[in-house]
Structure formats: C-alpha cells, structure tokens
Scaffold this motif. Structure first.
Motif, PDB file in Angstrom:
ATOM      1  N   ASN A  69      47.416  38.096  54.351  1.00  0.00           N
ATOM      2  CA  ASN A  69      47.643  37.325  53.312  1.00  0.00           C
ATOM      3  C   ASN A  69      48.185  37.066  52.366  1.00  0.00           C
ATOM      4  N   TYR A  81      49.061  34.622  49.409  1.00  0.00           N
ATOM      5  CA  TYR A  81      47.662  34.687  47.956  1.00  0.00           C
ATOM      6  C   TYR A  81      48.151  35.733  47.052  1.00  0.00           C
ATOM      7  N   LYS A 112      42.418  37.454  42.925  1.00  0.00           N
ATOM      8  CA  LYS A 112      41.515  36.368  43.890  1.00  0.00           C
ATOM      9  C   LYS A 112      42.267  36.914  44.916  1.00  0.00           C
ATOM     10  N   THR A 114      40.118  39.530  47.012  1.00  0.00           N
ATOM     11  CA  THR A 114      38.535  38.014  47.414  1.00  0.00           C
ATOM     12  C   THR A 114      38.398  37.189  48.430  1.00  0.00           C
ATOM     13  N   LEU A 115      39.106  36.734  47.990  1.00  0.00           N
ATOM     14  CA  LEU A 115      39.649  35.413  49.451  1.00  0.00           C
ATOM     15  C   LEU A 115      39.731  37.049  51.002  1.00  0.00           C
ATOM     16  N   SER A 116      40.066  37.760  50.977  1.00  0.00           N
ATOM     17  CA  SER A 116      40.396  38.395  52.164  1.00  0.00           C
ATOM     18  C   SER A 116      38.603  39.284  52.549  1.00  0.00           C
ATOM     19  N   GLU A 138      37.314  36.183  53.670  1.00  0.00           N
ATOM     20  CA  GLU A 138      37.722  36.125  55.670  1.00  0.00           C
ATOM     21  C   GLU A 138      37.139  37.618  56.297  1.00  0.00           C
ATOM     22  N   LEU A 194      31.573  36.514  45.658  1.00  0.00           N
ATOM     23  CA  LEU A 194      32.505  35.329  44.824  1.00  0.00           C
ATOM     24  C   LEU A 194      32.134  36.128  43.137  1.00  0.00           C
TER      25      LEU A 194
END
Length: 232
Positions: A54, A58, A63, A66-68, A71, A90
C-alpha cells in the motif's frame, strides 16, 4: 575559503521526536483485537505485507498504516471482521494523529548548536498535515531554513534538495535514523550520511550500512556538533 559542510538535513520521526513507539503500541492493540483469528506473528507478517503493497497507494504515515490494519483485519477474518473492530482501528489512528510530540534526547540542543552556522533543512516523509502539525508542536520549526515533506526519500529526492541548497550536494549532510531512507540515498546524491540509530526501527526501513568515506554513525544526537565541527 570554501567550507566543507554548509547544509545539514535532519530527518524528523525517530530522529528528532518519538514516532515508531506509537506504531508499535497501536500494532499491539491491533493484535489483541484480532487474537481470536490469528497468532501475533502471523498477523504482524500479514500487516507488513499490506503496508508494503500500500505504500505506493497511500504513502507513508498514520493514515496508510490505519488503512493497512483495516485491510489486514478484513483478510484474516475472511471478511467477517465486526464493524466495532473497524471503529476501534479508526479511533486508534485518530489517537496516533493527535498524540503530543515528544522530542528525543539531545534533539533540541543538537539543532540549536548548528542552526546559527549552517543552512538547516528538515527532510521528512509522511502525511503533509500530520508532519506540519508535529513540526509546529516540536518548537523546532523556526530553527530550520527550509522544510521538505516528501512522498519518499531516494537519491533523486536528495539530489533535488541538495542542488538548490547552499554549497550543493558535496557540502550537504543528512542526519537520520533510517539507513535506507536517510543515509544511503544522501550519500548516493553526493552528500554525507549520518546514522543515528533508534531503539525501535520499522522493518521496511532496514538496509545494510555502506562502506563509504562519507558515512558516519553516532550514538545519539549529542555527538553531532562535534562531528560537524570536525568536518569543517
């Protein structure tokens, strides 16, 4: 007479202030939330793989981390991760973004010691807003002549920054805790690379130290003024 060293670049995270320990703490919280689905070692490996995938999408920072995590949570639960866990991840990301800045030992003294005699550049990667906030909270912002918040740190990044800095690449130094991002590419661009190790290191930043006359390592930033004086 021309000076050997004119420009000094500083990394920010885990060079001037704490950063990685907040990632480690959040990763431990992440493991606790998913303990019923996979073991810690397996989860860490899956998260690292997601981060590697990612970064190009990203970038570096909280940020993308957090998305990783989200996922990875979806992957290891086969899409069954509860919404409450997503909400906690989150919230953990928001907490990391809001965490107060804590300077590392000798950081202020080292920057102040060279600020009056050299052109200082903060060179850091990560989320623009987060890095700007941390710099403002650090109280060090006024000591820097320039700030570069970049998407990545490679030879071209340092060549671009050093080329437009006083003295050019040959009279430039980069100081940081990452061999991969701070030291090696700065040397490849023609400058000095100074490695200041941190107790915690992100696995994606690992690289072997170079055998090069412009490579130096310091135990901590307290030794930087003496090195700068010795280089002239």
């Amino acid at each position: 007479m021309a000076r050997n060293l004119v420009t000094i670049g500083f990394d920010a995270d885990d060079t001037l202030w704490h950063n990685e320990r907040f990632f480690k703490d959040t990763q431990a919280r992440f493991a606790d939330l998913l303990a019923d689905h996979t073991d810690r070692a397996g989860l860490d490996a899956r998260l690292e793989a997601a981060e590697r995938r990612n970064i190009g999408h990203y970038g570096f920072g909280v940020k993308g981390f957090t998305l990783s995590m989200i996922e990875t949570a979806i992957e290891v639960t086969d899409g069954q991760v509860p919404a409450s866990v997503i909400a906690e991840l989150l919230a953990a990301g928001r907490e990391m973004l809001a965490h107060p800045v804590e300077l590392l030992p000798h950081a202020r003294e080292a920057v102040e010691a060279v600020a009056g005699t050299h052109h200082l550049v903060l060179i850091t990667k990560g989320d623009l807003l987060h890095q700007e906030r941390k710099l403002a909270q650090s109280g060090l912002g006024e000591l820097f002549d320039a700030v570069e918040i970049v998407s990545d740190k490679d030879r071209r990044t340092y060549a671009r920054i050093f080329d437009r800095s006083p003295g050019g690449p040959a009279a430039a130094m980069m100081v940081g805790n990452s061999m991969k991002s701070d030291v090696i590419p700065a040397i490849e661009a023609g400058g000095w690379g100074v490695f200041v190790p941190h107790d915690l290191a992100w696995s994606l930043e690992h690289a072997e130290p170079p055998e090069h006359p412009r490579y130096h390592t310091l135990q901590d930033l307290g030794a930087l003024p003496a090195l700068v004086a010795a280089l002239g």
